[in-house]
Design a protein around this motif. Structure first.
Motif, PDB file in Angstrom:
ATOM      1  N   ARG A 126      83.202  72.831   8.110  1.00 11.57           N
ATOM      2  CA  ARG A 126      83.928  71.607   7.726  1.00 11.57           C
ATOM      3  C   ARG A 126      83.182  70.322   8.092  1.00 11.57           C
ATOM      4  NH1 ARG A 126      89.468  71.349  10.916  1.00 11.57           N
ATOM      5  NH2 ARG A 126      89.355  69.196  10.188  1.00 11.57           N
ATOM      6  N   ASP A 127      82.392  70.370   9.154  1.00 11.03           N
ATOM      7  CA  ASP A 127      81.663  69.162   9.568  1.00 11.03           C
ATOM      8  C   ASP A 127      80.223  69.135   9.056  1.00 11.03           C
ATOM      9  OD1 ASP A 127      83.858  68.114  11.011  1.00 11.03           O
ATOM     10  OD2 ASP A 127      83.402  69.489  12.666  1.00 11.03           O
ATOM     11  N   LEU A 128      79.854  70.138   8.239  1.00 14.57           N
ATOM     12  CA  LEU A 128      78.476  70.231   7.763  1.00 14.57           C
ATOM     13  C   LEU A 128      78.342  69.988   6.260  1.00 14.57           C
ATOM     14  CD1 LEU A 128      77.429  73.436   9.755  1.00 14.57           C
ATOM     15  CD2 LEU A 128      76.842  71.064  10.305  1.00 14.57           C
ATOM     16  N   VAL A 129      79.399  70.296   5.511  1.00 20.68           N
ATOM     17  CA  VAL A 129      79.343  70.148   4.055  1.00 20.68           C
ATOM     18  C   VAL A 129      80.415  69.152   3.600  1.00 20.68           C
ATOM     19  CG1 VAL A 129      78.456  72.496   3.797  1.00 20.68           C
ATOM     20  CG2 VAL A 129      80.920  72.087   3.588  1.00 20.68           C
ATOM     21  N   ASP A 130      80.469  68.908   2.297  1.00 20.88           N
ATOM     22  CA  ASP A 130      81.390  67.900   1.760  1.00 20.88           C
ATOM     23  C   ASP A 130      82.649  68.494   1.140  1.00 20.88           C
ATOM     24  OD1 ASP A 130      79.647  65.377   2.088  1.00 20.88           O
ATOM     25  OD2 ASP A 130      78.304  66.820   1.135  1.00 20.88           O
ATOM     26  N   VAL A 131      82.528  69.696   0.566  1.00 18.80           N
ATOM     27  CA  VAL A 131      83.682  70.367  -0.043  1.00 18.80           C
ATOM     28  C   VAL A 131      83.575  71.865   0.228  1.00 18.80           C
ATOM     29  CG1 VAL A 131      84.787  71.052  -2.229  1.00 18.80           C
ATOM     30  CG2 VAL A 131      84.025  68.701  -1.932  1.00 18.80           C
ATOM     31  N   VAL A 132      84.705  72.472   0.595  1.00 20.76           N
ATOM     32  CA  VAL A 132      84.819  73.928   0.617  1.00 20.76           C
ATOM     33  C   VAL A 132      85.893  74.299  -0.395  1.00 20.76           C
ATOM     34  CG1 VAL A 132      85.400  75.996   1.943  1.00 20.76           C
ATOM     35  CG2 VAL A 132      84.107  74.139   3.032  1.00 20.76           C
ATOM     36  N   ILE A 133      85.527  75.132  -1.362  1.00 25.26           N
ATOM     37  CA  ILE A 133      86.492  75.572  -2.378  1.00 25.26           C
ATOM     38  C   ILE A 133      87.146  76.865  -1.908  1.00 25.26           C
ATOM     39  CG2 ILE A 133      86.792  76.358  -4.763  1.00 25.26           C
ATOM     40  CD1 ILE A 133      84.302  74.688  -5.478  1.00 25.26           C
ATOM     41  N   ASP A 134      88.473  76.871  -1.906  1.00 28.60           N
ATOM     42  CA  ASP A 134      89.222  78.089  -1.620  1.00 28.60           C
ATOM     43  C   ASP A 134      89.523  78.765  -2.948  1.00 28.60           C
ATOM     44  OD1 ASP A 134      90.998  80.079  -1.021  1.00 28.60           O
ATOM     45  OD2 ASP A 134      92.488  78.795  -0.048  1.00 28.60           O
ATOM     46  N   GLY A 135      88.727  79.788  -3.262  1.00 25.94           N
ATOM     47  CA  GLY A 135      88.942  80.550  -4.487  1.00 25.94           C
ATOM     48  C   GLY A 135      89.473  81.936  -4.188  1.00 25.94           C
ATOM     49  N   GLY A 136      90.100  82.093  -3.023  1.00 28.46           N
ATOM     50  CA  GLY A 136      90.578  83.407  -2.600  1.00 28.46           C
ATOM     51  C   GLY A 136      89.486  84.151  -1.836  1.00 28.46           C
ATOM     52  N   TYR A 137      89.830  85.347  -1.363  1.00 28.52           N
ATOM     53  CA  TYR A 137      88.857  86.139  -0.601  1.00 28.52           C
ATOM     54  C   TYR A 137      87.670  86.512  -1.476  1.00 28.52           C
ATOM     55  CZ  TYR A 137      91.551  86.748   3.646  1.00 28.52           C
ATOM     56  OH  TYR A 137      92.206  86.518   4.831  1.00 28.52           O
ATOM     57  N   GLY A 138      86.469  86.405  -0.898  1.00 29.43           N
ATOM     58  CA  GLY A 138      85.269  86.806  -1.610  1.00 29.43           C
ATOM     59  C   GLY A 138      84.932  88.263  -1.363  1.00 29.43           C
ATOM     60  N   GLN A 139      83.903  88.725  -2.041  1.00 29.81           N
ATOM     61  CA  GLN A 139      83.395  90.081  -1.826  1.00 29.81           C
ATOM     62  C   GLN A 139      82.553  90.099  -0.548  1.00 29.81           C
ATOM     63  OE1 GLN A 139      83.917  92.696  -3.879  1.00 29.81           O
ATOM     64  NE2 GLN A 139      84.464  91.846  -5.865  1.00 29.81           N
ATOM     65  N   ASN A 140      82.256  91.292  -0.079  1.00 31.86           N
ATOM     66  CA  ASN A 140      81.347  91.420   1.061  1.00 31.86           C
ATOM     67  C   ASN A 140      80.062  92.148   0.653  1.00 31.86           C
ATOM     68  OD1 ASN A 140      80.589  91.050   3.757  1.00 31.86           O
ATOM     69  ND2 ASN A 140      81.188  93.132   4.272  1.00 31.86           N
ATOM     70  N   VAL A 141      79.796  92.128  -0.647  1.00 30.50           N
ATOM     71  CA  VAL A 141      78.575  92.740  -1.175  1.00 30.50           C
ATOM     72  C   VAL A 141      77.872  91.698  -2.036  1.00 30.50           C
ATOM     73  CG1 VAL A 141      77.584  94.636  -2.516  1.00 30.50           C
ATOM     74  CG2 VAL A 141      79.701  94.997  -1.219  1.00 30.50           C
ATOM     75  N   ALA A 142      76.592  91.499  -1.795  1.00 34.39           N
ATOM     76  CA  ALA A 142      75.824  90.490  -2.528  1.00 34.39           C
ATOM     77  C   ALA A 142      75.447  91.007  -3.918  1.00 34.39           C
ATOM     78  CB  ALA A 142      74.573  90.129  -1.733  1.00 34.39           C
ATOM     79  N   SER A 143      74.794  90.153  -4.679  1.00 35.60           N
ATOM     80  CA  SER A 143      74.377  90.532  -6.030  1.00 35.60           C
ATOM     81  C   SER A 143      73.225  91.539  -5.983  1.00 35.60           C
ATOM     82  CB  SER A 143      73.926  89.286  -6.803  1.00 35.60           C
ATOM     83  OG  SER A 143      72.802  88.696  -6.173  1.00 35.60           O
TER      84      SER A 143
END
Length: 209
Positions: free
Chosen positions: A168-185
């Motif tokens: 929160r103190d490092l970026v300008d916006v955090v989007i809450d789009g629900g829980y993400g995956q835990n596996v990368a592309s």
């Protein structure tokens, strides 16, 4: 000043909120956003100062960083890549939008944008409306780099509220789009003119080889 925490639904993102986030990107802001795999951190690829800010947050040297570009579709990637072979283009067309990152030969525009001498560029077209709409409204790709967790078991952060507390103190916006995956592309290398597997992730590879 703390980052804005903006709730968006992947199925039907509110355009008013999308436009607000695009304004932040245009003004050099750094955002955290959902994709079809894990949460990412990014900015407008045309804003060098914002790219350097991401490198500082991640603790990496911008000249050696492996940032990928999120694109809306394949129509504009020739701005950043050398000509693609027919086999590589066919696989990309078949799998995108989807949970794949393609490593491709960069053209002369990429070193100028990223202020480095990298000969390759990662291209993502996620199957997720939020990042694709952001790119479409912005008119240029956004940098993407993954949000990693410090947990020994979970490699990537999936809870947007916990991500917000951390960044929160490092970026300008955090989007809450629900829980993400835990596996990368899944990462595929097309620099040789044929597709080679670099890392198997969420995107299936059985039918590609």
């Amino acid at each position: 000043m703390a980052a804005e925490f903006i709730k968006l639904y992947a199925e039907n993102p509110e355009m008013r909120k999308i436009e607000r986030i695009v304004d932040v990107l245009r003004n050099g802001g750094v955002i955290i956003y959902p994709t079809d795999t894990i949460y990412g951190m990014g900015c407008d690829i045309r804003n060098q100062r914002a790219i350097e800010k991401i490198a500082r947050i991640k603790g990496v040297n911008v000249k050696k960083s492996n940032f990928s570009f999120i694109c809306y579709d394949l129509s504009n990637i020739s701005e950043f890549t050398r000509a693609l072979s027919t086999p590589v283009f066919k696989v990309m067309k078949k799998t995108l939008p989807g949970p794949y990152t393609y490593i491709l030969e960069a053209n002369n525009n990429v070193p100028k944008l990223l202020n480095n001498n990298k000969k390759t560029v990662g291209i993502r077209v996620p199957d997720h409306d939020i990042p694709r709409l952001l790119v479409k409204e912005l008119g240029s790709p956004i940098i993407t780099t993954s949000i990693r967790d410090e947990d020994d078991v979970i490699e990537y952060s999936t809870d947007p509220e916990l991500i917000y507390e951390k960044y929160r103190d490092l970026v300008d916006v955090v989007i809450d789009g629900g829980y993400g995956q835990n596996v990368a592309s899944t990462v595929l290398d097309g620099t040789s003119g044929v597709i080679e597997l670099v890392r198997e992730g969420l995107g299936p590879v059985d039918e590609l080889f």
